[in-house]
Design a protein around this motif. Structure first.
Motif, mmCIF file in Angstrom:
data_model
loop_
_atom_site.group_PDB
_atom_site.id
_atom_site.type_symbol
_atom_site.label_atom_id
_atom_site.label_comp_id
_atom_site.label_asym_id
_atom_site.label_seq_id
_atom_site.Cartn_x
_atom_site.Cartn_y
_atom_site.Cartn_z
ATOM 1 N N VAL A 126 -2.688 -1.238 8.446
ATOM 2 C CA VAL A 126 -2.966 -2.413 7.619
ATOM 3 C C VAL A 126 -2.956 -2.040 6.142
ATOM 4 N N MET A 127 -3.595 -0.916 5.807
ATOM 5 C CA MET A 127 -3.637 -0.488 4.415
ATOM 6 C C MET A 127 -2.236 -0.177 3.898
ATOM 7 N N GLY A 128 -1.409 0.444 4.723
ATOM 8 C CA GLY A 128 -0.065 0.798 4.299
ATOM 9 C C GLY A 128 0.827 -0.399 4.053
ATOM 10 N N HIS A 129 0.609 -1.477 4.807
ATOM 11 C CA HIS A 129 1.498 -2.642 4.719
ATOM 12 C C HIS A 129 0.923 -3.825 3.967
ATOM 13 N N MET A 130 -0.338 -3.735 3.576
ATOM 14 C CA MET A 130 -0.961 -4.798 2.786
ATOM 15 C C MET A 130 -0.312 -4.885 1.410
ATOM 16 N N ARG A 131 -0.271 -6.091 0.853
ATOM 17 C CA ARG A 131 0.252 -6.285 -0.501
ATOM 18 C C ARG A 131 -0.806 -6.936 -1.392
ATOM 19 N N GLY A 175 0.803 -1.211 0.000
ATOM 20 C CA GLY A 175 0.000 0.000 0.000
ATOM 21 C C GLY A 175 0.837 1.263 0.000
ATOM 22 N N ASN A 176 1.827 1.333 0.896
ATOM 23 C CA ASN A 176 2.689 2.519 0.935
ATOM 24 C C ASN A 176 3.431 2.709 -0.378
ATOM 25 N N PRO A 189 3.881 3.799 10.804
ATOM 26 C CA PRO A 189 4.079 2.791 9.754
ATOM 27 C C PRO A 189 4.100 3.379 8.344
ATOM 28 N N SER A 190 4.667 4.569 8.189
ATOM 29 C CA SER A 190 4.695 5.216 6.872
ATOM 30 C C SER A 190 6.070 5.169 6.222
ATOM 31 N N THR A 191 7.067 4.589 6.887
ATOM 32 C CA THR A 191 8.463 4.728 6.463
ATOM 33 C C THR A 191 8.698 4.274 5.030
ATOM 34 N N GLU A 192 7.959 3.265 4.571
ATOM 35 C CA GLU A 192 8.162 2.765 3.200
ATOM 36 C C GLU A 192 7.863 3.826 2.147
#
Length: 378
Positions: free
Chosen positions: A174-179, A11-12, A34-37
């Motif tokens: 969850v949205m940021g780290h979902m694939r 997501g990110n 959880p925004s680092t990506e």
């Protein structure tokens, strides 16, 4: 279209791709879970395109950097999470009053303070509307799939440039780290809006002139147009003023350029609401659970519908009222102690009951939890 390239995105990372597609050429940020990506993706990809990435000393410096870059003509982005978004709040106000287009992605986590850095939350929803002081109107949008992280980030840039205003993209952990595997958009597939430049000679230019759509043309610094940029309430030339008529005109301009175009800004997804007795209202990751719960309920014979809010702010009260006028109960589900539910309550017809499902323990809302709430109201 069947042969379009597909790719596995986080997501990110999809937000980064969407920003690049929209023309983002400057990223200023500070890493925060959880925004680092988002920062990592921009650091990796922007130099390849001869665009600029800078890591600042903190979130205050980050938003200051992107505001300055935007004034020079860049499309700009920063990514953060709750504590960083709080630090940015004062300069968000500066961007509102100077009418500077910026995009901020807030990948929400549990709070307040350091809170639950690796856990999911939607508790910054109201902050995206009321986070900085004073009178202004905000735009905030919320994707629910990895593909939407890409497309809604493009939309965020278009809205920022179209209305000369900050736009917040509300993800969650969850949205940021979902694939998910998504289609990679081709050039020209999505509209990209570029800010409107002045057409008058520099000597006739008014940087904050009143226009029919309340959005003033915006030159880039260095193009021959000189104007003052200040956080003080200012006149059409950008110079500070204490005159009540000019102050009122300025604040009305900030309000009207959003309020008068809510129909253009607002976006939602309505599923099976026409005959529904109960309607779920949700946004972000929770909308995935709501859609699945709706499908399970329908298969069991219950008349259930779903409204997914892609645009949180401005809130379209009329749409909610019209879409729910024939149902008996609305269930608002969100991962906080209750934020959007209050806006929904304002919109509902008095004959429609409001029920809520609120979860703030750092875990996602599941379809089964929604179905349990549904059983309570049926």
């Amino acid at each position: 279209m069947a042969n379009k390239k597909k790719k596995l995105y986080q997501g990110n990372g999809a937000c980064v791709e969407g920003a690049i597609y929209a023309g983002m050429s400057f990223y200023g940020g500070y890493p925060i879970t959880p925004s680092t990506e988002i920062a990592e993706g921009c650091a990796r990809e922007l130099p390849k395109l001869d665009r600029k990435f800078i890591q600042m000393e903190d979130e205050i410096g980050s938003i200051a950097a992107i505001i300055g870059a935007s004034v020079t003509g860049r499309k700009v982005l920063t990514g953060t999470s709750g504590p960083g978004y709080s630090l940015m709040s004062e300069l968000l106000g500066y961007a509102y009053i100077t009418e500077t287009p910026i995009v901020v992605i807030n990948v929400q986590r549990g709070g307040p303070s350091t809170g639950l850095p690796t856990k999911v939350s939607q508790s910054d929803t109201m902050q995206a509307r009321w986070g900085t002081h004073g009178d202004y109107n905000a735009i905030a949008i919320a994707p629910s799939t990895v593909g939407e992280c890409l497309t809604e980030t493009i939309r965020a840039f278009n809205l920022a440039e179209r209305f000369r205003t900050p736009v917040t993209v509300l993800l969650d952990e969850v949205m940021g780290h979902m694939r998910e595997i998504i289609s990679v958009p081709e050039k020209g597939e999505y509209e990209v809006f570029d800010r409107v430049k002045p057409t008058v000679p520099p000597e006739e230019f008014e940087a904050f002139a009143m226009t029919d759509n309340f959005v003033s043309p915006m030159p880039s610094y260095g193009e021959g147009y000189r104007y003052n940029v200040t956080g003080l309430t200012h006149d059409v030339h950008g110079f500070s003023t204490n005159r009540s008529d000019e102050a009122t005109q300025k604040l009305d301009k900030l309000r009207n350029k959003i309020d008068r175009f809510t129909d253009e800004i607002f976006k939602s997804r309505l599923e099976m609401v026409e005959d529904a007795d109960v309607v779920f209202i949700s946004y972000g990751t929770v909308s995935r659970a709501a859609l699945q719960a709706m499908q399970i309920a329908r298969q069991a014979g219950a008349k259930v519908g779903s409204i997914q809010l892609y645009t949180i702010w401005p809130f379209d009260y009329e749409m909610i009222k019209k879409a729910t006028k024939n149902c008996k109960t609305v269930i608002v589900a969100e991962m906080n102690m209750g934020q959007i539910c209050h806006e929904v309550q304002k919109a509902l017809d008095p004959s429609v009951k409001l029920a809520t499902l609120q979860k703030y323990d750092g875990e996602i809302i599941t379809p089964m939890e929604l179905l349990e709430k549904l059983e309570e109201v049926l």
